[in-house]
Each structure stands twice: as structure tokens, then as C-alpha cells.
Design a protein around this motif. Structure first.
Motif, PDB file in Angstrom:
ATOM      1  N   VAL A 143       0.789  -1.254  -0.107  1.00 33.90           N
ATOM      2  CA  VAL A 143       0.096  -0.004   0.185  1.00 33.90           C
ATOM      3  C   VAL A 143       0.831   1.209   0.135  1.00 33.90           C
ATOM      4  CG1 VAL A 143      -1.834  -1.217   1.044  1.00 33.90           C
ATOM      5  CG2 VAL A 143      -0.165  -0.145   2.344  1.00 33.90           C
ATOM      6  N   ALA A 144       2.371   1.358  -0.030  1.00 33.85           N
ATOM      7  CA  ALA A 144       3.021   2.353  -0.024  1.00 33.85           C
ATOM      8  C   ALA A 144       4.365   1.956  -0.487  1.00 33.85           C
ATOM      9  CB  ALA A 144       3.071   2.714   1.603  1.00 33.85           C
ATOM     10  N   CYS A 145       4.777   2.851  -1.137  1.00 29.07           N
ATOM     11  CA  CYS A 145       6.107   2.846  -1.853  1.00 29.07           C
ATOM     12  C   CYS A 145       6.677   4.256  -2.156  1.00 29.07           C
ATOM     13  CB  CYS A 145       6.204   1.966  -3.200  1.00 29.07           C
ATOM     14  SG  CYS A 145       5.428   2.765  -4.171  1.00 29.07           S
ATOM     15  N   SER A 146       8.391   4.100  -2.086  1.00 30.65           N
ATOM     16  CA  SER A 146       8.963   5.519  -2.405  1.00 30.65           C
ATOM     17  C   SER A 146      10.494   5.015  -2.578  1.00 30.65           C
ATOM     18  CB  SER A 146       8.933   6.370  -1.101  1.00 30.65           C
ATOM     19  OG  SER A 146       9.840   7.541  -0.955  1.00 30.65           O
ATOM     20  N   PHE A 147      10.933   5.935  -3.597  1.00 34.43           N
ATOM     21  CA  PHE A 147      12.374   5.521  -3.932  1.00 34.43           C
ATOM     22  C   PHE A 147      13.122   6.713  -3.180  1.00 34.43           C
ATOM     23  CE2 PHE A 147      10.631   4.015  -7.842  1.00 34.43           C
ATOM     24  CZ  PHE A 147      11.836   3.209  -8.330  1.00 34.43           C
ATOM     25  N   THR A 148      14.580   6.249  -2.983  1.00 34.96           N
ATOM     26  CA  THR A 148      15.482   7.048  -2.361  1.00 34.96           C
ATOM     27  C   THR A 148      15.757   8.085  -3.399  1.00 34.96           C
ATOM     28  OG1 THR A 148      17.287   5.340  -3.293  1.00 34.96           O
ATOM     29  CG2 THR A 148      16.386   5.287  -0.906  1.00 34.96           C
ATOM     30  N   PRO A 149      16.348   9.158  -2.922  1.00 35.19           N
ATOM     31  CA  PRO A 149      16.811  10.249  -3.778  1.00 35.19           C
ATOM     32  C   PRO A 149      17.795  10.104  -4.796  1.00 35.19           C
ATOM     33  CG  PRO A 149      17.219  10.648  -1.425  1.00 35.19           C
ATOM     34  CD  PRO A 149      16.467   9.431  -1.501  1.00 35.19           C
ATOM     35  N   CYS A 150      18.468   8.961  -4.526  1.00 33.94           N
ATOM     36  CA  CYS A 150      19.549   8.845  -5.556  1.00 33.94           C
ATOM     37  C   CYS A 150      18.961   7.619  -6.692  1.00 33.94           C
ATOM     38  CB  CYS A 150      20.642   7.734  -4.973  1.00 33.94           C
ATOM     39  SG  CYS A 150      20.109   6.333  -4.166  1.00 33.94           S
ATOM     40  N   ALA A 151      17.790   7.239  -6.470  1.00 33.57           N
ATOM     41  CA  ALA A 151      17.044   6.416  -7.511  1.00 33.57           C
ATOM     42  C   ALA A 151      17.291   4.990  -7.697  1.00 33.57           C
ATOM     43  CB  ALA A 151      16.821   6.877  -9.065  1.00 33.57           C
ATOM     44  N   GLN A 152      18.250   4.443  -6.618  1.00 39.98           N
ATOM     45  CA  GLN A 152      18.696   3.340  -7.046  1.00 39.98           C
ATOM     46  C   GLN A 152      18.193   2.216  -6.066  1.00 39.98           C
ATOM     47  OE1 GLN A 152      21.162   2.582  -9.368  1.00 39.98           O
ATOM     48  NE2 GLN A 152      20.411   4.481  -9.807  1.00 39.98           N
ATOM     49  N   LEU A 153      17.469   2.730  -4.978  1.00 40.05           N
ATOM     50  CA  LEU A 153      16.824   1.682  -4.122  1.00 40.05           C
ATOM     51  C   LEU A 153      15.229   2.310  -3.995  1.00 40.05           C
ATOM     52  CD1 LEU A 153      19.285   1.701  -1.046  1.00 40.05           C
ATOM     53  CD2 LEU A 153      19.033  -0.166  -2.834  1.00 40.05           C
ATOM     54  N   PHE A 154      14.385   1.409  -3.511  1.00 41.59           N
ATOM     55  CA  PHE A 154      13.072   1.768  -3.118  1.00 41.59           C
ATOM     56  C   PHE A 154      12.515   1.032  -1.863  1.00 41.59           C
ATOM     57  CE2 PHE A 154      12.403  -1.511  -6.195  1.00 41.59           C
ATOM     58  CZ  PHE A 154      11.247  -2.160  -5.949  1.00 41.59           C
ATOM     59  N   ILE A 155      11.631   1.510  -1.167  1.00 41.44           N
ATOM     60  CA  ILE A 155      11.067   0.995  -0.046  1.00 41.44           C
ATOM     61  C   ILE A 155       9.449   0.453  -0.181  1.00 41.44           C
ATOM     62  CG2 ILE A 155      10.294   2.880   1.359  1.00 41.44           C
ATOM     63  CD1 ILE A 155      11.686   1.384   3.892  1.00 41.44           C
ATOM     64  N   THR A 156       9.103  -0.354   0.369  1.00 43.41           N
ATOM     65  CA  THR A 156       7.700  -0.700   0.193  1.00 43.41           C
ATOM     66  C   THR A 156       7.004  -0.955   1.796  1.00 43.41           C
ATOM     67  OG1 THR A 156       7.854  -3.213   0.198  1.00 43.41           O
ATOM     68  CG2 THR A 156       7.786  -1.933  -1.909  1.00 43.41           C
ATOM     69  N   SER A 158       3.761  -2.488   3.883  1.00 45.41           N
ATOM     70  CA  SER A 158       2.198  -3.438   3.607  1.00 45.41           C
ATOM     71  C   SER A 158       1.364  -3.429   4.633  1.00 45.41           C
ATOM     72  CB  SER A 158       2.823  -4.895   3.561  1.00 45.41           C
ATOM     73  OG  SER A 158       3.226  -5.114   4.668  1.00 45.41           O
ATOM     74  N   THR A 159       0.179  -3.824   4.581  1.00 42.67           N
ATOM     75  CA  THR A 159      -0.935  -3.778   5.547  1.00 42.67           C
ATOM     76  C   THR A 159      -0.591  -4.744   6.686  1.00 42.67           C
ATOM     77  OG1 THR A 159      -1.957  -5.701   4.155  1.00 42.67           O
ATOM     78  CG2 THR A 159      -2.686  -3.405   3.901  1.00 42.67           C
ATOM     79  N   TYR A 160       0.577  -5.789   6.417  1.00 41.05           N
ATOM     80  CA  TYR A 160       0.902  -6.366   7.693  1.00 41.05           C
ATOM     81  C   TYR A 160       1.839  -5.572   8.503  1.00 41.05           C
ATOM     82  CZ  TYR A 160       3.554 -10.496   9.643  1.00 41.05           C
ATOM     83  OH  TYR A 160       4.144 -11.321  10.716  1.00 41.05           O
ATOM     84  N   GLY A 161       2.412  -4.473   8.127  1.00 43.08           N
ATOM     85  CA  GLY A 161       2.881  -3.494   9.073  1.00 43.08           C
ATOM     86  C   GLY A 161       4.521  -3.431   8.956  1.00 43.08           C
ATOM     87  N   ASP A 162       4.965  -4.087   7.955  1.00 42.47           N
ATOM     88  CA  ASP A 162       6.440  -3.998   7.800  1.00 42.47           C
ATOM     89  C   ASP A 162       6.894  -3.011   6.725  1.00 42.47           C
ATOM     90  OD1 ASP A 162       5.097  -5.663   5.797  1.00 42.47           O
ATOM     91  OD2 ASP A 162       7.302  -6.862   5.391  1.00 42.47           O
ATOM     92  N   LEU A 163       8.140  -2.410   6.663  1.00 37.14           N
ATOM     93  CA  LEU A 163       8.777  -1.960   5.587  1.00 37.14           C
ATOM     94  C   LEU A 163       9.940  -2.635   5.029  1.00 37.14           C
ATOM     95  CD1 LEU A 163       8.858   1.647   7.462  1.00 37.14           C
ATOM     96  CD2 LEU A 163       7.506   1.075   5.445  1.00 37.14           C
ATOM     97  N   ARG A 164       9.900  -2.683   3.776  1.00 36.34           N
ATOM     98  CA  ARG A 164      11.182  -3.399   3.100  1.00 36.34           C
ATOM     99  C   ARG A 164      11.808  -2.770   1.996  1.00 36.34           C
ATOM    100  NH1 ARG A 164      10.472  -9.125   4.194  1.00 36.34           N
ATOM    101  NH2 ARG A 164       8.519  -9.592   5.536  1.00 36.34           N
ATOM    102  N   LEU A 165      13.201  -2.686   1.971  1.00 37.79           N
ATOM    103  CA  LEU A 165      14.159  -1.937   1.113  1.00 37.79           C
ATOM    104  C   LEU A 165      14.351  -2.916  -0.177  1.00 37.79           C
ATOM    105  CD1 LEU A 165      15.226   0.893   0.898  1.00 37.79           C
ATOM    106  CD2 LEU A 165      17.165  -0.125   2.072  1.00 37.79           C
ATOM    107  N   TRP A 166      14.388  -2.631  -1.256  1.00 38.54           N
ATOM    108  CA  TRP A 166      14.789  -3.264  -2.431  1.00 38.54           C
ATOM    109  C   TRP A 166      15.617  -2.419  -3.135  1.00 38.54           C
ATOM    110  CZ3 TRP A 166      11.791  -7.893  -2.869  1.00 38.54           C
ATOM    111  CH2 TRP A 166      10.475  -7.918  -1.957  1.00 38.54           C
ATOM    112  N   ASP A 167      16.555  -3.272  -3.990  1.00 45.59           N
ATOM    113  CA  ASP A 167      17.362  -2.585  -4.917  1.00 45.59           C
ATOM    114  C   ASP A 167      16.646  -2.860  -6.289  1.00 45.59           C
ATOM    115  OD1 ASP A 167      18.000  -4.903  -6.053  1.00 45.59           O
ATOM    116  OD2 ASP A 167      20.295  -5.110  -5.303  1.00 45.59           O
TER     117      ASP A 167
END
Length: 349
Positions: A143-156, A158-167
Motif C-alpha cells: 500500500v506504500a512505496c517510495s524511491f531513495t533520492p539517488c533512485a537506486q533503491l526503493f522501499i515498500t 504493507s498492510t502487515y505492518g513491515d517496511l522492506r527495502l529493495w534494489d
């Protein structure tokens, strides 16, 4: 001081999201439409509303240049619109045909990420409008996502309550489990890249959720030890679930909207409550700062969008991308471990 300057009432149902470009404001609604306004006088553009979705529209976002607008819907698509003509440029069908709850452009507009109700994540190459990678978080909705300002990573989030960082290869780099009890509602990185006391690269992240909290995190990229995510502030200025949050263009202010019908504005670095705004009649579901003017837009289940002016000058005027006046950080995976990074600075004149 924050003052209400106008109220927009084009939508016939709940307003789910609002987004600014340098010269436009877009809002989307459960009424299946996207409305687009000029920020000069907040008049609706001739081609608005945009009505290409078959079901309610959950989220909308502009590309960095403002030429394109993306919107996503329960109809399982993310639609890309031209802001020159209002015509559809592309229709991106989400993997598995799941309802799409959120979408976000990378700061350089190279990529677009979308998250589905079934936990799937799609990373699109925006230039070619093709699917680059997919990922998933089981037993939850993204339900949520945002890129880092360098555009190389993003975070999501969820309704489960976690934040996860991805490349960008969809490697899962870090999980902050139980970041928000009962679920995350929104998350956004601040536009600036920071430097830690030990020389590491850092980002500031805001997240909010069903636990009625707005949290500020410091995400540190450690060249040897991987990624560290540390809670800096827990903000309790609202008495019910916090549904949306957004940073100002200079990263100094943070706005949030809540089920308690209030809008709160904070000084972001110290987490100090500056203003509480009471103008909406129902839940405040959306909020956004303009990148080029001291303006805030807030959307609500009362079907309205309020436009606020920040009178004290705390909100920076003049847009920027990725803090280019200082440096841009590029990341390269230096071994098979997804947490191992090297980084370098590229200085701009």
C-alpha cells in the motif's frame, strides 16, 4: 502560519491521493477519475477529468519533469497520461491482474514501481514502458512505496505492518518488521541525501500507519555492514490512524493526514509539531507539498481537496531533483550478498 487559500470540489467520491509537479496538481478518487489543475490559479485543465480507469483510482504521481502522470486502480492497471494532451500514453497491466494500490516514479523518472493487493511488486522501465522485475511479499497488500533520492533503491510498506527495502534487481535488502502495528499506510523518503558521522550515506524516511503514529527513520548504507534502519522520532500529534505523509521540497517540513480529520505539520529533523489544521469534515487520506512553492494539498473522504499556503517561508521555493547541488550517490552490488554495497560521490558544478 499556514492558511487555507482554496478548496477544490471536482470529485464525486473519496479523494485517495494528490500529487504536485512544478506547475500542476493531480488528484484521484474512488469515483474512477483523475483531476488535473494548474497551480497558478487552481483552475482545472481543459482535458480534466481523466477517465480511463474502470474502477476507483488509489494513487497518482508525476514524473520528475512533469510531462507524465501515472495513476493506478482497482482495475489492475497503472495508466500513464500525457500532461500535454491528457491522452493515455501507456497502460501497464499489473502481474497477476491484482488491484494496484500504489505507484511511484524514481526521482530520475527511469523507473516506475507499482504495488498490488496480493503483495506483488512490479518494477517498470519507464523509458520503454516494459516490465523489468517483479517481486512479492506474501500474505499482505502493498500500500506504500517510495524511491531513495539517488533512485537506486526503493522501499515498500504493507498492510502487515513491515517496511522492506529493495534494489533495482529486486533483491530484498532489509526488512523492518512491525514498523507499524496493524499496518503501514504511507511512506516517503526525504529528498536529500545525508552523510553520517562515520561517513556513510544516509536517508531520512517518514512512515505512518494504523497505529496512529508518524515515524521518522534514518536509513544508513554501510559499505561493509550492510543496511541499518534506526527510528529517530515517533510523532503522536494525531489521535487516530495516520493515512498519509509527505516531505517538503527542502526536507525541513513533514505533513500528515489522519482519520481524526486533522492535518499536522512538523519540523522534520527534530519532530516538532508546528501546526494542526482542522478543515476537513471526514478522514484526511492524502497530502502533498509542492516542489516549487510553499503550498500543501490535502485530500479527504469529504470529496474535497484543500490548498494551504505556508506563510512563514519554511517550505523551500524552487524545485530540485536528487539534491544535485551537492552530490548523487550511485550503488553497485559488489558481491553476491544483497547487503554489500560500495558507493561513490559524483560532484556537480
Amino acid at each position: 502560519m499556514v492558511s487555507l487559500i482554496c478548496t477544490l470540489q471536482s470529485h464525486r467520491d473519496d479523494v485517495n491521493c494528490c500529487a504536485f509537479s512544478g506547475s500542476l496538481l493531480a488528484t484521484c478518487s474512488a469515483d474512477k477519475s483523475v483531476c488535473v489543475y494548474s497551480t497558478r490559479d487552481f483552475s482545472e485543465l481543459p482535458f480534466s477529468p481523466l477517465t480511463g480507469h474502470g474502477y476507483g483510482v488509489h494513487c497518482c504521481c508525476f514524473s520528475a519533469c512533469g510531462q507524465y502522470l501515472a495513476s493506478c486502480s482497482t482495475d489492475a492497471t497503472t495508466v500513464v497520461w500525457s500532461m500535454d494532451t491528457g491522452e493515455i500514453e501507456a497502460v501497464l497491466e499489473h502481474p497477476g491482474r491484482s488491484p494496484v494500490r500504489v505507484c511511484a516514479f524514481s526521482p530520475d523518472s527511469s523507473y516506475l514501481v507499482s504495488g498490488g493487493s496480493d503483495g506483488t511488486i512490479a518494477l517498470w522501465d519507464f523509458t520503454s514502458r516494459t516490465l523489468r522485475r517483479t517481486g512479492a511479499v506474501t500474505d499482505t497488500s502493498i500500500v506504500a512505496c517510495s524511491f531513495t533520492p539517488c533512485a537506486q533503491l526503493f522501499i515498500t510498506g504493507s498492510t502487515y505492518g513491515d517496511l522492506r527495502l529493495w534494489d533495482l534487481n529486486m533483491n530484498h535488502l532489509h526488512a523492518e518488521k512491525n514498523a507499524h502495528d496493524l499496518g503501514v499506510s504511507c511512506c516517503q523518503f526525504a529528498p536529500q541525501i545525508m552523510k553520517g558521522t562515520d561517513g556513510c550515506v544516509q536517508f531520512q524516511l517518514a512512515s505512518c500507519g494504523q497505529d496512529s503514529l508518524l515515524k521518522i527513520w534514518i536509513v544508513s548504507l554501510l559499505s561493509a555492514a550492510g543496511i541499518k534502519m534506526q527510528l529517530a522520532h515517533t510523532l503522536t500529534g494525531q489521535s487516530a490512524p495516520v493515512l498519509s505523509c509527505a516531505y517538503s521540497a527542502d526536507g525541513q517540513m513533514l505533513v500528515s493526514g489522519s482519520v481524526d480529520k486533522t492535518v499536522t505539520v512538523y519540523q522534520a529533523n527534530e519532530g516538532i509539531l508546528l501546526y494542526t489544521l482542522n478543515q476537513h469534515d471526514r478522514y484526511v487520506t492524502a497530502c502533498a507539498f509542492s516542489p516549487t512553492a510553499p503550498l500543501i494539498a490535502t485530500g479527504s473522504m469529504d470529496k474535497s481537496v484543500n490548498i494551504w499556503r505556508v506563510e512563514d517561508g519554511s517550505c523551500a521555493q524552487g524545485g530540485f531533483i536528487c539534491n544535485q547541488s551537492c552530490y548523487k550517490v550511485l550503488f553497485k552490488l559488489c558481491n553476491p550478498s544483497p547487503n554489500a554495497f560500495i558507493y561513490e560521490r559524483i560532484f556537480y558544478k
